[in-house]
Write an enzyme that holds these catalytic residues in place. Sequence first.
Site, PDB file in Angstrom:
ATOM      1  N   SER A 118       0.835  -1.195   0.000  1.00 16.06           N
ATOM      2  CA  SER A 118       0.000   0.000   0.000  1.00 16.06           C
ATOM      3  C   SER A 118       0.875   1.252   0.000  1.00 16.06           C
ATOM      4  CB  SER A 118      -0.955  -0.032   1.207  1.00 16.06           C
ATOM      5  OG  SER A 118      -1.958   0.952   1.075  1.00 16.06           O
ATOM      6  N   GLU A 216      -2.304  -2.872  -7.859  1.00 16.82           N
ATOM      7  CA  GLU A 216      -3.475  -3.214  -7.057  1.00 16.82           C
ATOM      8  C   GLU A 216      -4.002  -1.946  -6.401  1.00 16.82           C
ATOM      9  OE1 GLU A 216      -3.894  -3.249  -3.458  1.00 16.82           O
ATOM     10  OE2 GLU A 216      -1.942  -2.299  -3.147  1.00 16.82           O
ATOM     11  N   HIS A 283      -4.883  -5.560  -0.904  1.00 17.50           N
ATOM     12  CA  HIS A 283      -5.644  -5.222   0.287  1.00 17.50           C
ATOM     13  C   HIS A 283      -6.698  -6.260   0.663  1.00 17.50           C
ATOM     14  CE1 HIS A 283      -3.908  -1.265  -0.590  1.00 17.50           C
ATOM     15  NE2 HIS A 283      -4.248  -0.881   0.624  1.00 17.50           N
TER      16      HIS A 283
END
Length: 321
Positions: A118, A216, A283
């Site tokens: 992330s 992603e 995630h």
Amino acid sequence: MMQPVQPKALQPGDTIAIISPAGATPCPPTNQPDAFAQGAALLEAAGFVVKLMPHAKNKHLYLAGTDAERLADLHAAFEDPTVQGILCARGGYGCMRLLDSLDFEKIGQNPKVLIGFSDITSLLLSIYERTGLVGFYGPMLTSNLAHGEPYSQAELFRLVQGQAPIPFNIPNRDAYHCFQPGIAEGRLTGGNLSLLAALCGTPFQPKTAGHILFIEDWHEKYYTLDRQFQQLKMAGLFDQIQGLLLADFSEIETEPEQELPAFLNALTSFLKVPVGFGFSVGHGEQTATLPIGCQARFDATQGILTLLESPVSFPKELLSV
């Protein structure tokens, strides 16, 4: 692009330092277990020693401490000779604020396993491109490592300990969709779409040419995905890539007129390289780990991602056993 540097494989008894280079971990409600303690217990059960860096539990506004505190923990973890691996507590936001102050020479002189995803995208990519250090895009201590599936934990430990037989097919639990068939080979790079877009136009914009790019994201809407894909396209991040793997896009607010696979297919239809969507990295509740900088093969037709080399190295004494 620097020659990739494999960090030493983690062994039972090694020390893993916990840093919080981005957002603060929320305090648990009364009578609820502390996420740091849960994550530490999991690492200890796997045979590691856990070292919580001095500022890992700090909070400053939306950050895990001031920039100076977070940067100090990161540098200290790399410099500490008793530490073999570094695991980020969580993402959120904050890593971009540290990039201009990172001591890449210090990091390059002390290559270690570095794990996160992330917001940690900006750290992993910047360190890889300036030192060659292979980084691990994988679960973090207080998020999907402590609360995630055993699958996430097992796949992380397998890679950082060098237990994956090479060549190694990264296991996937998501439904897969082939957009452009073919087979691509190259080193892995990529990460979170929001961070890739935010880095565009900065000195830390990723160099993706010759790589297999993976992307992603989560909690986005169609128009925000569209905007960020256009930004990557205009910034040249899709130029000369070997292939594109769209990994986990979870909790996306979809439009009734078009399903997510069809939408992502349309967004990437300009590419003439192997492209596929649906891979359990990101995630989601279960996530595999991808080593940034590791040579890989992506079979977009079948949806198979294969590591062609180990992401970690072994001491000579272990190799001679």
